[in-house]
Design a protein around this motif. Structure first.
Motif, PDB file in Angstrom:
ATOM      1  N   ILE A 114     -31.601  -7.842   0.344  1.00  0.00           N
ATOM      2  CA  ILE A 114     -32.612  -7.934  -0.709  1.00  0.00           C
ATOM      3  C   ILE A 114     -32.395  -6.861  -1.763  1.00  0.00           C
ATOM      4  O   ILE A 114     -32.643  -7.081  -2.953  1.00  0.00           O
ATOM      5  CB  ILE A 114     -34.043  -7.855  -0.119  1.00  0.00           C
TER       6      ILE A 114
ATOM      7  N   SER B   3     -30.865 -13.271  -1.578  1.00  0.00           N
ATOM      8  CA  SER B   3     -32.311 -13.227  -1.291  1.00  0.00           C
ATOM      9  C   SER B   3     -32.864 -14.516  -0.704  1.00  0.00           C
ATOM     10  O   SER B   3     -34.027 -14.568  -0.327  1.00  0.00           O
ATOM     11  CB  SER B   3     -33.083 -12.888  -2.571  1.00  0.00           C
TER      12      SER B   3
ATOM     13  N   THR C 288     -44.361 -17.879  -0.854  1.00  0.00           N
ATOM     14  CA  THR C 288     -44.321 -16.420  -0.766  1.00  0.00           C
ATOM     15  C   THR C 288     -45.293 -15.686  -1.680  1.00  0.00           C
ATOM     16  O   THR C 288     -45.663 -14.547  -1.405  1.00  0.00           O
ATOM     17  CB  THR C 288     -42.901 -15.921  -1.086  1.00  0.00           C
TER      18      THR C 288
ATOM     19  N   SER D 283     -35.570 -14.745   2.239  1.00  0.00           N
ATOM     20  CA  SER D 283     -35.978 -13.360   2.515  1.00  0.00           C
ATOM     21  C   SER D 283     -37.503 -13.184   2.612  1.00  0.00           C
ATOM     22  O   SER D 283     -37.974 -12.162   3.068  1.00  0.00           O
ATOM     23  CB  SER D 283     -35.455 -12.434   1.415  1.00  0.00           C
TER      24      SER D 283
ATOM     25  N   LYS E  30     -31.701  -7.350  -5.757  1.00  0.00           N
ATOM     26  CA  LYS E  30     -32.414  -6.701  -6.855  1.00  0.00           C
ATOM     27  C   LYS E  30     -31.456  -5.981  -7.794  1.00  0.00           C
ATOM     28  O   LYS E  30     -31.658  -5.969  -9.012  1.00  0.00           O
ATOM     29  CB  LYS E  30     -33.456  -5.740  -6.288  1.00  0.00           C
TER      30      LYS E  30
ATOM     31  N   ASP F 282     -39.325 -12.476   0.219  1.00  0.00           N
ATOM     32  CA  ASP F 282     -39.716 -11.490  -0.789  1.00  0.00           C
ATOM     33  C   ASP F 282     -40.700 -12.145  -1.768  1.00  0.00           C
ATOM     34  O   ASP F 282     -40.625 -13.343  -2.038  1.00  0.00           O
ATOM     35  CB  ASP F 282     -38.483 -10.986  -1.530  1.00  0.00           C
ATOM     36  N   LYS F 283     -41.611 -11.351  -2.336  1.00  0.00           N
ATOM     37  CA  LYS F 283     -42.642 -11.893  -3.214  1.00  0.00           C
ATOM     38  C   LYS F 283     -42.075 -12.452  -4.521  1.00  0.00           C
ATOM     39  O   LYS F 283     -42.676 -13.336  -5.134  1.00  0.00           O
ATOM     40  CB  LYS F 283     -43.687 -10.822  -3.533  1.00  0.00           C
TER      41      LYS F 283
END
Length: 573
Positions: free
Chosen positions: A68, A100, A143, A103, A72, A105-106
């Protein structure tokens, strides 16, 4: 169409070209990702330091194999290429998605899909853009519900501003509107999104010529932006209502609203809406019969277009007005100038929107000036011109076909010889490499030339050896700066040692390792040979098919497609 799509604040992570500052690498290595990001933003304006912290962030992500964080880092690099190279930006966004995916992730990979869609829209690939927005909303629905409705708005904007699907866009905007009404929509978290959605609803109603509904939502948006003290939105709603008053034929009221909002557009350097304001001023003055004032404002639209080279179908209506305006004045040069610009814009828009079957309609009759000019050109020496061009074309065609056939024959012969030579040499390559590695000693004359101690040279050579054995060269986006951070040394040391002991530049060294590995894997693995060139590029550490093909050709003298085809033939025999 007036737009609320403000420019993003790009997280410009300058991808490394060279490193200037000497810092304590051990100290950077101990910093958290949050610390490195804070240091980056605290040094906005100091590109050297920003570059340093970016490299450390990426190196840390690679060293820890934190997917992740790699995502980014690649996202920030992609945004760096936002203006300069959209195709390259898309390639980095594909890396974000790869790292990602799954993942939870938001924001990732949903944000990467959205950015990719934006880049595709700028290339007029609207169907692909919508596909990526749909992928983003599927991820965000699972998410991050708030971000899901941000993506839904992006889809509505695309449908209204680019595809002219106003009714569908309106439904989506209302869906978002109903969601934000359940939130505290005057807080900093939701106010901008809520007001943007109100604007989208008002603008769709304006495009559908539902002027009463347009006024209702413009007033609501103005009220909300005034309460939250959002000056830019307040003036955008004012500008939009000015455009709506033109539809109502209230031209004086339209002028008042547009003239109030125009200075704000200029102050914010919002050229898209500045262009819209001048266009609507032109329409308002035309409605009042003030032709000279109308022409002045349409000329300002043209001046903005000449700088930005961007204009939508909605705002090209000023050109037919200028053509007829100067025709009535008898100013043929000005008339011809705006005919030329208008036809050029029309050609560009026709080409960009052809896949959507939404061609721009010509809104004027071709003036006699153009007709006379074309007839004159066609009549003068037509037979001589046709004969010369015909003979010239025949000669060039014959020469080109013959040259192409001979070139193809020579190329195929050369490729076959290169392939056979490559296959013969590959079997002995590993043994030769072992002999070279065993016999290589520290050359003290070389040490004096490069000015690095033998101990440091040994350490770096050993780390390079491990780098090769562990196939770390397959990591995409690896650079000498990132490697120096991982090795805890100076990038100049690595560069010099690679130049002397590997006898090539770092880029050549990295590409050669990847291509040698690719040759071995492609010959051994029949499944890999079925991959696309883009997929192979990512598999072997390259960012795109072009860089992989170029490196393969430089190393072997062969294109990868040719090598794969010949290997398949050999394996079948």
């Amino acid at each position: 169409m007036i737009t609320t799509r403000l420019l993003k604040v790009l997280l410009i992570f300058l991808f490394p070209f060279y490193l200037f500052a000497q810092v304590d690498q051990n100290h950077l290595k101990k910093l958290s990702y949050h610390n490195l990001q804070d240091l980056y933003f605290k040094n906005i304006g100091n590109q050297k330091k920003q570059l340093l912290y970016t490299n450390a962030y990426m190196a840390k992500a690679i060293q820890e194999n934190n997917k992740i964080r790699k995502a980014k880092a690649n996202y920030q690099i992609a945004l760096f290429y936002y203006q300069s190279d959209k195709n390259k930006a898309i390639q980095y966004l594909d890396s974000v998605i790869k790292y990602s995916e799954g993942s939870n992730d938001k924001f990732f990979p949903a944000a990467a899909y959205c950015e990719k869609a934006d880049f595709l829209k700028s290339q007029f690939k609207f169907k692909e853009a919508i596909l990526n927005y749909n992928r983003a909303e599927k991820v965000a629905l699972r998410t991050n519900l708030d971000y899901y409705y941000v993506v839904r708005e992006y889809i509505a904007i695309t449908k209204s501003e680019d595809l002219e699907e106003y009714n569908e866009a309106l439904e989506t905007y209302k869906e978002c509107y109903n969601y934000y009404r359940t939130k505290d929509f005057r807080t900093e978290k939701y106010a901008d999104d809520y007001q943007s959605v109100i604007f989208g609803i008002a603008d769709c109603f304006k495009s559908l010529h539902n002027t009463d509904s347009t006024s209702f939502y413009n007033k609501l948006g103005y009220k909300e932006s005034a309460i939250t003290k959002n000056e830019l939105f307040k003036y955008l709603f004012t500008l939009n209502e000015g455009a709506n008053q033109i539809l109502k034929k209230n031209y004086t009221a339209a002028l008042d609203s547009i003239n109030i909002s125009l200075p704000m557009m200029i102050d914010h350097k919002d050229t898209a809406n500045e262009l819209a304001a001048y266009y609507y001023l032109g329409k308002a003055y035309d409605g009042l019969g003030k032709k000279e004032k109308a022409a002045e404002n349409f000329i300002k639209v043209d001046s903005i277009y000449k700088v930005t080279k961007e204009i939508s179908k909605e705002f090209i209506g000023g050109y037919p007005y200028l053509i007829n305006y100067y025709k009535d004045l008898g100013e043929k040069e000005e008339q011809l100038k705006y005919i030329t610009v208008y036809m050029n814009i029309d050609s560009i828009l026709q080409n960009n929107y052809r896949k959507l079957n939404k061609l721009v309609k010509i809104e004027y009759d071709t003036p006699h000036l153009i007709s006379e000019k074309e007839n004159l050109i066609n009549s003068l020496n037509s037979n001589i011109i046709k004969t010369r061009w015909g003979l010239g074309f025949l000669f060039l065609t014959t020469l080109s076909v013959g040259g192409f056939a001979f070139h193809q024959y020579r190329t195929k012969k050369q490729y076959r010889l290169r392939f056979e030579k490559l296959i013969r040499k590959r079997d002995t390559a590993e043994n030769q490499k072992k002999i070279i590695d065993d016999e290589r000693k520290i050359d003290h004359n070389k040490l004096e030339d490069i000015g690095i101690s033998g101990e440091v040279v040994n350490q770096i050579l050993e780390k390079l050896n491990q780098f090769e054995k562990q196939k770390e060269f397959l990591t995409s986006n690896i650079t000498i700066q990132i490697l120096s951070t991982t090795f805890e040394t100076n990038s100049k040391y690595i560069s010099k040692i690679v130049n002397v002991y590997k006898e090539k530049t770092f880029t050549q060294y990295l590409n050669d390792l990847r291509i040698e590995y690719a040759i071995h894997k492609l010959e051994a693995d029949s499944k890999l040979r079925k991959y696309t060139i883009q997929a192979l590029a990512l598999e072997f550490g390259f960012n795109n098919a072009e860089s992989f093909s170029s490196a393969f050709l430089k190393k072997t003298g062969l294109k990868p497609t040719y090598f794969i085809r010949e290997v398949d033939l050999v394996k079948k025999i």
